[in-house]
Design a protein around this motif. Structure first.
Motif: not given
Length: 414
Positions: A9-20, A337-346
């Motif tokens: 959860g913490l990882l994807f919270f951070a990724l949310g910022f990064a993707w934005s 698993k399906i959603l966490t495996s989607i690459p960030s560029h996609v």
């Protein structure tokens, strides 16, 4: 295990910022390339003419006056399509030159105290209106409705029942079987989807959503978002039949997963929360569609479509495979698993496509209308069905439809 999930959860919270942030550095939108983009931006004006029958107000305006709530429920497209056509440049006052004929009937504007439409009177109303136009004008009789279209946005379209098994048992209203149906229901190889139907989005209030927009630079810090029922307490408390069991499976598998912000509560910040989410779950309900699909597109949240064999709105114009994620009902337990495996560029590309204003407009019925909105996509769908083949015109005295078919209750005068 819980510690591991918390770290995810913490990882994807951070990724949310990064993707934005990454999305801000890149172009905010991406044009839809290929045939889908070209069709989405078609202009139907000049390519078709629609004649709007003038019916007694008991079929439309008086029904709405009795219950104005019909203007805001998810089946309101039948009302706004009527209003749109009356001021549209495609309307013709000369029926001899018309490509299509439209019969304005508000068949779902019969609401319970809780606001749910009960369409049991709809077959009688529709039969009555068709009897009127067939006896007052010559155009229905020459094709038995094959060059007519009807807006039937209820759960199972022109089957006029809110329970699937009852809808299938009833069948499509026999006298509508040659007409083109503009309907929200769409599921491949299903008897409720008439061949040639135009599948549209449910009505969602454009002004209300527009008023709740937050700055586009707001980080998407929620990984997966959903608010709504996971079972129908009154009709299917175990959730095994409602939504084909998909919603119940989501709750059972992910109610404690920190990546999933899911609840039966409907907060006042619902629209704002969707704009902070990366993925928005869009499972089917009793029918294989939901207003959440419209809301997700408008708010740029990647729709996770859990509705097997669904036919999505304006599927020939909107590249659903490119902007959404499709998950089979049997794969719901693997959703994390399906959603966490989607690459960030996609994910970023889907977000850029969703940011395209033409995509959002195509899902809405705004007043006043806008180029490329849902009204225009319906007209585009009608224009693409032209010219009518010669087979739609009947020989003198020829009859195809059975006016006396259907349940006895449907034959009573309205």
């Amino acid at each position: 295990m819980r510690k591991c999930l918390w770290l995810w959860g913490l990882l994807f919270f951070a990724l949310g910022f990064a993707w934005s942030i990454t999305a801000e550095r890149n172009p905010c939108t991406e044009r839809i390339s290929g045939s889908a983009g070209d069709v989405l931006e078609d202009d139907p004006v000049g390519r078709l003419k629609v004649y709007v029958y003038e019916l007694p107000s008991k079929y439309n305006k008086k029904i709405l006056q009795k219950d104005p709530r019909c203007l805001s429920h998810m089946f309101a497209a039948e009302i706004f399509m009527h209003r749109f056509l009356l001021s549209s440049p495609v309307q013709t006052l000369n029926p001899e030159g018309a490509d299509w004929f439209y019969t304005p009937i508000y068949a779902t504007c019969d609401l319970t105290p809780t606001g749910l439409p009960l369409p049991f009177k709809s077959p009688r109303m529709v039969r009555s209106a068709i009897q009127l136009i067939s006896s007052s004008w010559p155009y229905w009789n020459r094709t038995e409705g094959a060059d007519h279209f009807f807006v039937v946005p209820h759960d199972f379209g022109a089957y006029f029942h809110y329970q699937e098994e009852k809808a299938i048992e009833r069948g499509i209203l026999p006298i509508l079987r040659r007409a083109t149906l503009v309907q929200t229901f769409g599921q491949r190889n299903h008897v409720c989807l008439n061949e040639g139907s135009i599948t549209i989005p449910p009505y969602a209030p454009p002004q209300k959503m527009r008023a709740r927009q937050i700055p586009p630079v707001t980080p998407r810090s929620i990984f997966v978002y959903f608010r709504g029922l996971f079972c129908d307490v009154n009709n299917d408390p175990e959730g095994g039949y409602y939504a084909r069991g998909a919603k119940a499976a989501v709750w059972e598998n992910f109610k404690s997963n920190p990546l999933f912000d899911i609840s039966t509560e409907h907060p006042t910040t619902y629209y704002e929360d969707m704009q902070r989410a990366i993925f928005c779950l869009c499972p089917l309900g009793w029918a294989p569609w939901s207003p959440r699909l419209v809301e997700a597109i408008v708010f740029g949240c990647i729709p996770v479509i859990i509705a097997d064999d669904t036919v999505l709105p304006f599927a020939d114009a909107i590249p659903w495979e490119e902007i959404g994620v499709f998950v089979a009902a049997e794969d719901v337990p693997k959703l994390d698993k399906i959603l966490t495996s989607i690459p960030s560029h996609v994910i970023l590309r889907k977000q850029r496509l969703l940011a395209n204003p033409s995509m959002k407009r195509a899902m809405l019925f705004p007043q006043p209308t806008l180029p490329g909105d849902a009204f225009h996509q319906i007209l585009n769908g009608l224009a693409r069905k032209l010219p009518h083949p010669k087979s739609v015109y009947l020989k003198p005295g020829e009859k195809i439809l059975n006016w006396t078919a259907g349940p006895i209750t449907d034959l009573k005068p309205w």
